[in-house]
Scaffold this motif. Structure first.
Motif, PDB file in Angstrom:
ATOM      1  N   GLU A  56      18.226  73.880  -3.847  1.00  0.00           N
ATOM      2  CA  GLU A  56      18.588  75.096  -3.706  1.00  0.00           C
ATOM      3  C   GLU A  56      20.047  75.319  -4.036  1.00  0.00           C
ATOM      4  O   GLU A  56      20.479  76.148  -4.683  1.00  0.00           O
ATOM      5  CB  GLU A  56      17.833  75.828  -2.506  1.00  0.00           C
ATOM      6  N   LYS A 310      11.866  76.079   5.561  1.00  0.00           N
ATOM      7  CA  LYS A 310      10.768  77.153   5.824  1.00  0.00           C
ATOM      8  C   LYS A 310      11.185  78.586   5.556  1.00  0.00           C
ATOM      9  O   LYS A 310      10.770  79.418   4.957  1.00  0.00           O
ATOM     10  CB  LYS A 310      10.121  76.838   7.123  1.00  0.00           C
ATOM     11  N   TYR A 311      12.249  79.121   6.140  1.00  0.00           N
ATOM     12  CA  TYR A 311      13.049  80.330   6.170  1.00  0.00           C
ATOM     13  C   TYR A 311      13.043  80.654   4.669  1.00  0.00           C
ATOM     14  O   TYR A 311      12.760  81.929   4.288  1.00  0.00           O
ATOM     15  CB  TYR A 311      14.208  80.693   6.715  1.00  0.00           C
ATOM     16  N   ASN A 313      11.402  79.610   2.077  1.00  0.00           N
ATOM     17  CA  ASN A 313       9.988  79.460   1.605  1.00  0.00           C
ATOM     18  C   ASN A 313       9.970  78.352   0.292  1.00  0.00           C
ATOM     19  O   ASN A 313       9.554  78.449  -0.576  1.00  0.00           O
ATOM     20  CB  ASN A 313       9.525  80.660   0.605  1.00  0.00           C
TER      21      ASN A 313
END
Ligand code: ATP
Ligand code: VIB
Length: 315
Positions: A56, A310-311, A313
């Motif tokens: 990311e 997780k935040y 996704n």
């Protein structure tokens, strides 16, 4: 008179009467694309971030650069996460004195058309040389790609980048270059402190770069003096971030007022020699925290990489 008050775990901060001269959005400033000059800088320490987070970071930063031996670390990390990755995550530049990068890594990245620039001066760290490359690239994007490694891209191999940066015509508006560096903190102590000096070197109104560090445990940045609002969404606060420290590493500071810390202070002198430092603090503001200080200071914000995954996704 100096004051410290202990707040509830979550409080509402009304920013309307506060003098905000700087705004930092913790999530989007670091983890989303802000401009075409945003850069991921990889320094020479083992990369241990969750791979999805690394991906990311890579994808949201259009420019990627390795400091010398960091190219070895990148290659090893990519192999570890699947051999295909070495051809997918190819940096734009490798810069430094090139005494740490392995010969086979040089060969591989030359094949992949990476600009591998030698800068031998013993009066600047490889980290500094990379920052010079980042600024030069923002003003002259891609020009070195047309030149050759064999003649060091027609740049003086001692300190040519310093001279090229001195010649930059900064009337050309390029906007702020956001640099996120991994591998800057931890490991050798002098290298870590040198990284902190780069935060200060790249501060102030005239700076072309905003530099921030990401480790496996912390986000580390300079908080500008004179009224800064740090914003985040409440879910990000609850899930992703933990403790923080307001660290007067460059010089003694006065915290004029803070709103949105668990331990808010007012008219509070802080310095390392006096032994008065706000460590082990945390954000209590539901979605923001305001800090007004008389000068810039270093802040670390603990974060939980797997919760960030997780935040975002990404899991
Ligand atoms: N042990 C370490 N701990 C922390 N950071 C490091 C360490 N080693 C290297 N770095 C960071 O990675 C950059 C590139 O380092 P590399 O090892 O490739 O070259 P070096 O010749 O040792 O570094 P430099 O020339 O800058 O001292 C350094 O400038 C520094 O920012
Ligand atoms: C006063 C002073 N202290 C240390 C160094 C050494 N040094 C600083 S940056 C660098 C490059 C590392 O690749 C080296 C060797 C110096 N030049 N001047």
């Amino acid at each position: 008179m100096s004051q410290c008050i202990e707040n509830e775990e979550r409080i509402n901060i009304d920013g309307s009467s506060l003098n905000v001269n700087n705004k930092i959005d913790l999530f989007s400033d670091l983890f989303t694309k802000q401009s075409s000059h945003d850069t991921l800088l990889i320094l020479n320490q083992r990369i241990t971030l969750p791979f999805v987070l690394f991906q990311e970071l890579w994808e949201t930063k259009p420019i990627r650069i390795c400091a010398d031996g960091a190219a070895n670390r990148l290659y090893e990390y990519l192999i570890l996460n699947g051999e295909d990755n070495i051809t997918k995550y190819v940096p734009d530049y490798i810069v430094g004195d090139l005494d740490s990068i392995k010969d086979d890594i040089v060969d591989f990245y030359l094949k992949m058309k990476v600009v591998i620039l030698k800068q031998n001066t013993q009066y600047a760290t490889d980290f500094k040389k990379c920052l010079l490359m980042i600024v030069y690239n923002a003003y002259h994007p891609g020009v070195l790609k047309e030149k050759r490694y064999e003649d060091n891209y027609k740049i003086d191999p001692v300190d040519g980048l310093i001279k090229l940066n001195d010649e930059i015509d900064d009337h050309k508006k390029i906007g702020i270059i956001n640099v996120i560096a991994i591998g800057a903190i931890g490991g050798r102590f002098d290298q870590s402190i040198n990284a902190i000096t780069e935060l200060y070197n790249n501060s102030g109104d005239k700076s072309k770069i905003t530099l921030r560090f990401l480790t496996d445990t912390d986000i580390i940045m300079l908080i500008p003096g004179n009224g800064t609002m740090i914003c985040y969404d409440s879910q990000f606060r609850d899930m992703v971030i933990g403790n923080c420290g307001l660290l007067p590493m460059g010089e003694p500071i006065k915290l004029i007022e803070t709103h949105g810390l668990k331990w808010d202070v007012c008219n509070w002198d802080s310095s390392i020699p006096s032994g008065i430092v706000s460590s082990n603090n945390r954000f209590s503001g539901i979605d923001r925290c305001y800090i007004d200080s008389n000068c810039d200071f270093v802040m670390n914000i603990e974060y939980f990489p797997n919760e960030l995954v997780k935040y975002m996704n990404l899991a």
